[in-house]
Design a protein around this motif. Structure first.
Motif, mmCIF file in Angstrom:
data_model
loop_
_atom_site.group_PDB
_atom_site.id
_atom_site.type_symbol
_atom_site.label_atom_id
_atom_site.label_comp_id
_atom_site.label_asym_id
_atom_site.label_seq_id
_atom_site.Cartn_x
_atom_site.Cartn_y
_atom_site.Cartn_z
ATOM 1 N N PRO A 137 95.585 68.394 62.350
ATOM 2 C CA PRO A 137 95.799 69.496 61.398
ATOM 3 C C PRO A 137 94.826 69.405 60.220
ATOM 4 O O PRO A 137 94.453 68.304 59.810
ATOM 5 N N MET A 138 94.404 70.559 59.717
ATOM 6 C CA MET A 138 93.512 70.613 58.550
ATOM 7 C C MET A 138 94.287 71.209 57.377
ATOM 8 O O MET A 138 95.173 72.031 57.621
ATOM 9 N N PRO A 139 93.976 70.899 56.095
ATOM 10 C CA PRO A 139 92.992 69.895 55.700
ATOM 11 C C PRO A 139 93.403 68.489 56.163
ATOM 12 O O PRO A 139 94.583 68.243 56.372
ATOM 13 N N ALA A 140 92.402 67.615 56.279
ATOM 14 C CA ALA A 140 92.661 66.215 56.592
ATOM 15 C C ALA A 140 91.999 65.368 55.512
ATOM 16 O O ALA A 140 91.033 65.800 54.882
ATOM 17 N N VAL A 141 92.532 64.189 55.299
ATOM 18 C CA VAL A 141 91.979 63.312 54.263
ATOM 19 C C VAL A 141 91.363 62.099 54.950
ATOM 20 O O VAL A 141 92.034 61.412 55.731
ATOM 21 N N ILE A 142 90.074 61.881 54.691
ATOM 22 C CA ILE A 142 89.349 60.782 55.338
ATOM 23 C C ILE A 142 89.043 59.724 54.290
ATOM 24 O O ILE A 142 88.468 60.027 53.241
ATOM 25 N N LYS A 143 89.458 58.489 54.548
ATOM 26 C CA LYS A 143 89.312 57.427 53.546
ATOM 27 C C LYS A 143 88.603 56.218 54.144
ATOM 28 O O LYS A 143 89.044 55.690 55.179
ATOM 29 N N ILE A 154 87.578 61.558 51.111
ATOM 30 C CA ILE A 154 87.028 62.903 51.300
ATOM 31 C C ILE A 154 88.146 63.808 51.798
ATOM 32 O O ILE A 154 88.806 63.503 52.797
ATOM 33 N N ILE A 155 88.355 64.913 51.085
ATOM 34 C CA ILE A 155 89.366 65.882 51.534
ATOM 35 C C ILE A 155 88.625 66.982 52.275
ATOM 36 O O ILE A 155 87.834 67.722 51.688
ATOM 37 N N ALA A 156 88.845 67.040 53.594
ATOM 38 C CA ALA A 156 88.130 68.008 54.426
ATOM 39 C C ALA A 156 89.023 69.222 54.634
ATOM 40 O O ALA A 156 90.128 69.106 55.163
ATOM 41 N N GLU A 157 88.540 70.386 54.196
ATOM 42 C CA GLU A 157 89.324 71.625 54.341
ATOM 43 C C GLU A 157 89.247 72.128 55.773
ATOM 44 O O GLU A 157 90.202 72.693 56.305
ATOM 45 N N THR A 158 88.065 71.956 56.382
ATOM 46 C CA THR A 158 87.855 72.510 57.723
ATOM 47 C C THR A 158 87.489 71.380 58.690
ATOM 48 O O THR A 158 87.102 70.279 58.272
ATOM 49 N N ARG A 159 87.595 71.693 59.986
ATOM 50 C CA ARG A 159 87.249 70.700 61.015
ATOM 51 C C ARG A 159 85.791 70.263 60.869
ATOM 52 O O ARG A 159 85.459 69.082 60.993
ATOM 53 N N GLY A 160 84.917 71.226 60.535
ATOM 54 C CA GLY A 160 83.492 70.905 60.372
ATOM 55 C C GLY A 160 83.288 69.884 59.257
ATOM 56 O O GLY A 160 82.544 68.907 59.415
#
Ligand code: AMP
Ligand code: GLY
Length: 421
Positions: A137-143, A154-160
């Motif tokens: 699911p998006m947004p996703a948070v990458i740490k 990084i908080i990613a709003e979209t899959r890209g």
């Protein structure tokens, strides 16, 4: 007493000012300190991560008590080395500092002990992380797993954006070894609260709650920074929320660390989000927050050194830790361009009558005059009976401090004030 404080930012300046309220403290050394700290302590050019240098200095200079404030030396074992050399000190040893040093450790600890946090998966290969993101699911948070100067989230709003984040962290190695493993977690929403707590591994005593303002620009726009201002206490943190956090988060965390053979002594920082489903842990830090310390310590009524020593000695349960009523605000003044590239060496003008309320984060002395040397240059604090007065007072002083290219957020505390209204 001869005290040593490791570090050289605003947090360390605030700690030193508070420690000096104790009359038994006659000499404070800051390693390395900064141009502003030089007005309150003897600065010695030993880097905060030079563990051998710090330990040798402490032994040679008969230090009675050391305070290790920043994350890197704590994770690298500064407290272990100082303790082994017979110097009592404030802060967790490296076994306990891992709660900040590895986000995967922290997440797995929370999962094992049922402490509420965002749902997550961990990855040690970019291919696996990218495959997982295909359907996440998006947004996703990458740490990034390890320390990354507060920039490894990084908080990613979209899959890209999420794919890009994984490539930047794991393939391009933007955060070096810190990004060899990553956490991908659920995006949570709600007001954020920072709670710093003293603990001796058994007892946990939360300090006044606070709210950081991480984005560079007004309205929470712009890039993430180390923090552009803080207020305390945080009005979203009601007594009910505090009770729930104590039961569901603070005590379980301290007990979990002890059960894991990693008793935590020092200041444990709980970064919390008050979600619809209750308070959840966003992050743990193994130290005082910066700039949270600049508003929390001015509200501490008890003697800081006494409380710090109680965390070292395991006597926190018998030690009074009292906070003043009222509120505190801190507005950070930064160099134009921060958190991107910025110029240094700009002379700073501070009127003498407000010098005591200026916490210096990034400035050096040049020919006896204070000049900018960092992105976040200084924090202006004010304590008053109400938050509105604390903010007015802080902004009034901010307008009297100047340096070329100074910028600051105009809306520190606005969200907290609206909540109160
Ligand atoms: P950290 O460096 O872990 O404090 O993260 C920086 C900021 O990212 C936090 O203060 C939050 O605003 C945000 N953040 C981190 N994790 C999450 C999450 N799971 N959901 C939403 N926002 C998050
Ligand atoms: N202000 C956030 C931190 O110290 O990590």
């Amino acid at each position: 007493m001869r005290i040593l404080v490791v570090g050289g930012g605003g947090r360390e300046h605030a700690i030193i000012k508070k420690l000096k309220e104790n009359e038994a403290v006659d000499t404070v050394f800051a390693l390395p300190g900064n141009g502003g700290i030089a007005g309150d302590a003897i600065c010695v050019a030993i880097g905060a991560t030079d563990i051998a240098g710090i330990t040798a200095f402490a032994v040679q200079n008969d230090i009675d008590y050391a305070v290790v404030a920043p994350d890197d030396p704590l994770v690298l074992g500064a407290v272990d080395a100082l303790s082994a050399a017979g110097i009592p000190c404030f802060g967790p040893d490296s076994k306990a500092a891992i709660i900040e040093g590895s986000k995967i450790f922290a997440k797995d600890l929370m999962k094992k002990y049922g402490i509420p946090t965002a749902a997550y998966e961990t990855f040690d290969s970019a291919d696996a992380a990218l495959a997982y993101l295909e359907n996440a699911p998006m947004p996703a948070v990458i740490k990034a797993d390890g320390l990354a100067l507060g920039k490894g989230v990084i908080i990613a709003e979209t899959r890209g954006e999420a794919f890009d984040a994984v490539r930047i962290v794991m393939r391009d190695k933007k955060f070096g070894k810190s990004g060899e493993r990553i956490v991908i977690e659920e995006f949570l929403t709600g007001p954020e609260v920072s709670v710093l707590a003293f603990t001796d591994g058994k007892t946990v005593v939360p300090m006044a709650s606070s709210m950081d303002h991480k984005r560079a620009l007004d309205g929470d726009k712009g890039l993430n920074t180390g923090g552009m201002g803080t207020i305390a206490p945080n009005p979203f943190y009601t007594e009910d929320v505090a009770d729930r956090c104590m039961r569901e988060i603070f005590l379980p965390t301290v007990r979990a660390m002890t059960a894991e053979g990693r008793p935590f002594k020092g200041c444990l920082y709980f970064g919390l989000m008050l979600t619809e489903n209750g308070p959840k842990v966003i992050e743990y830090n193994c130290r005082f927050g910066d700039p949270e310390t600049q508003v929390v310590l001015p509200l501490l009524e008890s003697d800081l050194l006494t409380v710090m020593k109680a965390t070292t000695d395991g006597t926190l349960a018998e030690t009074e830790v009292k906070f003043k009523k009222g509120a505190a605000a801190c507005v950070v003044m930064a160099s134009a361009g921060y958190p991107g590239a910025y110029e240094k060496g700009k002379p700073i003008q501070i009127p003498r009558d407000i010098a005591d309320d200026i916490i210096v984060a990034g400035a050096a002395l040049k020919d006896g005059h204070l000049v900018t040397s960092g992105g976040r240059v200084l924090g202006v604090t004010h304590v008053a009976p109400t938050l509105a007065e604390a903010l007015d007072g802080a902004y009034e002083k901010v307008r009297r401090v100047s340096f070329d290219g100074a910028f600051y957020r105009r809306d520190i505390g606005a969200r907290a004030l609206n909540k109160k209204a």
